[in-house]
Design a protein around this motif. Structure first.
Motif, PDB file in Angstrom:
ATOM      1  N   CYS A 113       0.777  -1.153  -0.030  1.00 52.37           N
ATOM      2  CA  CYS A 113      -0.081  -0.020  -0.030  1.00 52.37           C
ATOM      3  C   CYS A 113       0.953   1.210  -0.106  1.00 52.37           C
ATOM      4  O   CYS A 113       0.396   2.175  -0.669  1.00 52.37           O
ATOM      5  N   LEU A 114       1.811   1.378   0.827  1.00 51.53           N
ATOM      6  CA  LEU A 114       2.933   2.438   0.845  1.00 51.53           C
ATOM      7  C   LEU A 114       3.741   2.517  -0.352  1.00 51.53           C
ATOM      8  O   LEU A 114       3.904   3.660  -1.012  1.00 51.53           O
ATOM      9  N   ILE A 115       3.928   1.496  -0.902  1.00 49.23           N
ATOM     10  CA  ILE A 115       4.812   1.447  -2.487  1.00 49.23           C
ATOM     11  C   ILE A 115       3.755   1.983  -3.332  1.00 49.23           C
ATOM     12  O   ILE A 115       4.224   2.752  -4.254  1.00 49.23           O
ATOM     13  N   ASN A 116       2.596   1.793  -3.434  1.00 44.08           N
ATOM     14  CA  ASN A 116       1.569   2.300  -4.320  1.00 44.08           C
ATOM     15  C   ASN A 116       1.648   3.771  -3.949  1.00 44.08           C
ATOM     16  O   ASN A 116       1.373   4.498  -5.133  1.00 44.08           O
ATOM     17  N   SER A 117       1.559   4.239  -2.797  1.00 44.19           N
ATOM     18  CA  SER A 117       1.373   5.804  -2.637  1.00 44.19           C
ATOM     19  C   SER A 117       2.513   6.362  -3.019  1.00 44.19           C
ATOM     20  O   SER A 117       2.575   7.567  -3.763  1.00 44.19           O
ATOM     21  N   SER A 159       5.024  10.947   1.688  1.00 44.27           N
ATOM     22  CA  SER A 159       5.471  12.016   2.814  1.00 44.27           C
ATOM     23  C   SER A 159       6.536  11.511   3.736  1.00 44.27           C
ATOM     24  O   SER A 159       7.149  10.397   3.497  1.00 44.27           O
ATOM     25  N   LEU A 160       7.069  12.335   4.601  1.00 42.78           N
ATOM     26  CA  LEU A 160       8.207  11.924   5.287  1.00 42.78           C
ATOM     27  C   LEU A 160       7.872  10.783   6.421  1.00 42.78           C
ATOM     28  O   LEU A 160       8.705   9.699   6.614  1.00 42.78           O
ATOM     29  N   ILE A 161       6.423  10.880   6.839  1.00 42.82           N
ATOM     30  CA  ILE A 161       6.078   9.626   7.563  1.00 42.82           C
ATOM     31  C   ILE A 161       5.911   8.186   6.625  1.00 42.82           C
ATOM     32  O   ILE A 161       6.378   7.323   7.189  1.00 42.82           O
ATOM     33  N   ASN A 162       5.612   8.330   5.546  1.00 50.24           N
ATOM     34  CA  ASN A 162       5.679   7.145   4.653  1.00 50.24           C
ATOM     35  C   ASN A 162       6.758   6.678   4.397  1.00 50.24           C
ATOM     36  O   ASN A 162       7.105   5.456   4.323  1.00 50.24           O
ATOM     37  N   SER A 163       7.804   7.637   4.220  1.00 45.62           N
ATOM     38  CA  SER A 163       9.150   7.034   3.917  1.00 45.62           C
ATOM     39  C   SER A 163       9.575   6.345   5.169  1.00 45.62           C
ATOM     40  O   SER A 163      10.385   5.315   5.059  1.00 45.62           O
ATOM     41  N   LEU A 175       9.256  -1.100   7.908  1.00 44.90           N
ATOM     42  CA  LEU A 175       8.399  -2.282   7.355  1.00 44.90           C
ATOM     43  C   LEU A 175       9.323  -3.123   6.704  1.00 44.90           C
ATOM     44  O   LEU A 175       9.686  -4.458   6.998  1.00 44.90           O
ATOM     45  N   LEU A 176      10.604  -2.473   6.022  1.00 46.21           N
ATOM     46  CA  LEU A 176      11.549  -3.407   5.307  1.00 46.21           C
ATOM     47  C   LEU A 176      12.444  -3.905   6.277  1.00 46.21           C
ATOM     48  O   LEU A 176      12.831  -5.102   6.093  1.00 46.21           O
ATOM     49  N   PHE A 177      12.768  -3.305   7.163  1.00 52.84           N
ATOM     50  CA  PHE A 177      13.849  -3.635   8.198  1.00 52.84           C
ATOM     51  C   PHE A 177      12.870  -4.894   8.948  1.00 52.84           C
ATOM     52  O   PHE A 177      13.754  -5.994   9.373  1.00 52.84           O
ATOM     53  N   MET A 178      11.875  -4.763   9.576  1.00 58.23           N
ATOM     54  CA  MET A 178      11.178  -5.877  10.199  1.00 58.23           C
ATOM     55  C   MET A 178      10.805  -6.923   9.316  1.00 58.23           C
ATOM     56  O   MET A 178      11.117  -8.279   9.760  1.00 58.23           O
TER      57      MET A 178
END
Length: 370
Positions: free
Chosen positions: A148-152, A159-163, A169-172
């Motif tokens: 969902c975030l990649i789609n955004s 935004s900075l929050i999305n980044s 998420l990638l780290f987890m």
């Protein structure tokens, strides 16, 4: 009966989805507590005993998963409640699909997309494996959020929050299952390379893709202290070890040394098919595999009668490529049908989500002649 209860068809479908997911979540918990030798109960007990003697990150895989869950488990929450929390997490992607696509069930005709959506939402084994206190459930939820975030990101709504969320998420995901990140990034870059018509942009993404793949391979070799010149020997030794382990621990063996890649690719998704089935669970899995096989035949026929839609969103394209690459990846090392059934739960939702949107975009031609 439902008419007298004032329950609409949409509400009935929602009730079915909730019932299937959480009843199988309870059944998964029951099996874990009754037999006490499943990964889920082992994770819980290890999380109870987990101690951080010095500040350091745990190893990839189960250790990292236990590290993430230790604070939750140490609050004294019981196994059933922790499992319920995880079953809710894994239910969120299904809720998203039902909320946005349930109208498909109520349209006239269009039986094939109804069939596809029904498999995506109601296939029992998918819920059984994902509605549990497991790495699969957490990774499934995290990958859904990441998509969902990649789609955004590609819709230029970053935004900075999305980044920051994408990074976390990638780290987890990398901590729990590093190969999932590699496969997902490969899927994203593959979609962008195919989508871009600009020659320079294609080369930029291709070089980035190749560089990332090389770095990942070298890092994996370094962390595992493998000699890159002996990779073929190491791979052969691993296959031999998995074969011997599978034969010693169960009967439903997939012979990795004496079968071709295509055979294992087919085996992973569609077998067993009632051959040597003895238990109720094996019969259920065989029935699901038969349904998937029938659906696949219809989809191949549908594909040859229609064009690939050009207006699919990034989340749909990446989901499809991710599901296909993950299927190929699991084909390499899955050594028995029990493990294949479990790993399919990570493949089927993403693959069918793409296929559903593929069919919907061609909805005028869905009722193809059989």
């Amino acid at each position: 009966m439902f008419r007298y209860l004032n329950i609409t068809t949409k509400q009935l479908g929602w009730l079915m989805l909730v019932s299937i997911h959480f009843l199988l979540a309870y059944y998964s918990c029951y099996i874990s507590i009754h037999y006490e030798n499943t990964d889920y109960i082992t994770f819980y007990k290890n999380a109870q005993d987990y101690k951080i003697e010095s500040w350091h990150l745990p190893k990839f895989g189960s250790d990292f998963f236990i590290f993430l869950n230790a604070p939750l488990v140490k609050t004294g929450i019981g196994f059933y409640l922790v499992s319920l929390f995880y079953s809710v997490l894994s239910f969120i992607p299904f809720y998203f699909v039902y909320k946005n696509y349930s109208s498909v069930f109520f349209q006239d005709g269009l039986w094939f997309q109804k069939f596809t959506l029904a498999i995506l939402l109601f296939l029992p084994s998918t819920h059984f494996w994902l509605a549990s206190f497991s790495k699969d459930a957490l990774v499934f939820f995290l990958v859904f959020c990441l998509l969902c975030l990649i789609n955004s990101f590609f819709l230029k709504k970053l935004s900075l929050i999305n980044s920051l969320l994408i990074t976390i998420l990638l780290f987890m995901i990398a901590g729990i299952r590093p190969y999932i990140v590699a496969v997902l990034m490969l899927a994203v870059l593959s979609v962008k390379i195919v989508s871009y018509k600009n020659y320079k942009s294609v080369w930029f993404y291709f070089i980035l893709l190749l560089s990332g793949f090389i770095v990942y391979i070298l890092l994996a070799l370094y962390l595992n202290e493998y000699n890159i010149l002996r990779m073929s020997d190491i791979f052969r030794d691993k296959l031999s070890f998995l074969n011997q382990y599978s034969k010693a621990s169960g009967n439903a063996v997939i012979d990795l040394e004496n079968t071709g890649l295509f055979f294992r690719f087919f085996n992973f998704m569609y077998f067993p098919l009632y051959y040597k089935t003895k238990t109720f669970h094996q019969i259920m899995v065989s029935t699901e595999n038969l349904i998937l096989l029938i659906w696949s035949i219809f989809f191949i026929s549908f594909h040859f009668k229609n064009k690939i839609p050009k207006n699919l969103r990034i989340i749909e394209k990446v989901s499809g490529v991710f599901g296909l690459l993950l299927w190929l990846f699991f084909t390499i090392y899955i050594y028995n049908y029990g493990l294949a059934s479990r790993m399919k739960a990570m493949v089927i939702p993403f693959l069918l989500f793409y296929c559903l949107n593929y069919i919907i975009q061609n909805k005028k031609n869905v009722n193809f002649a059989l």
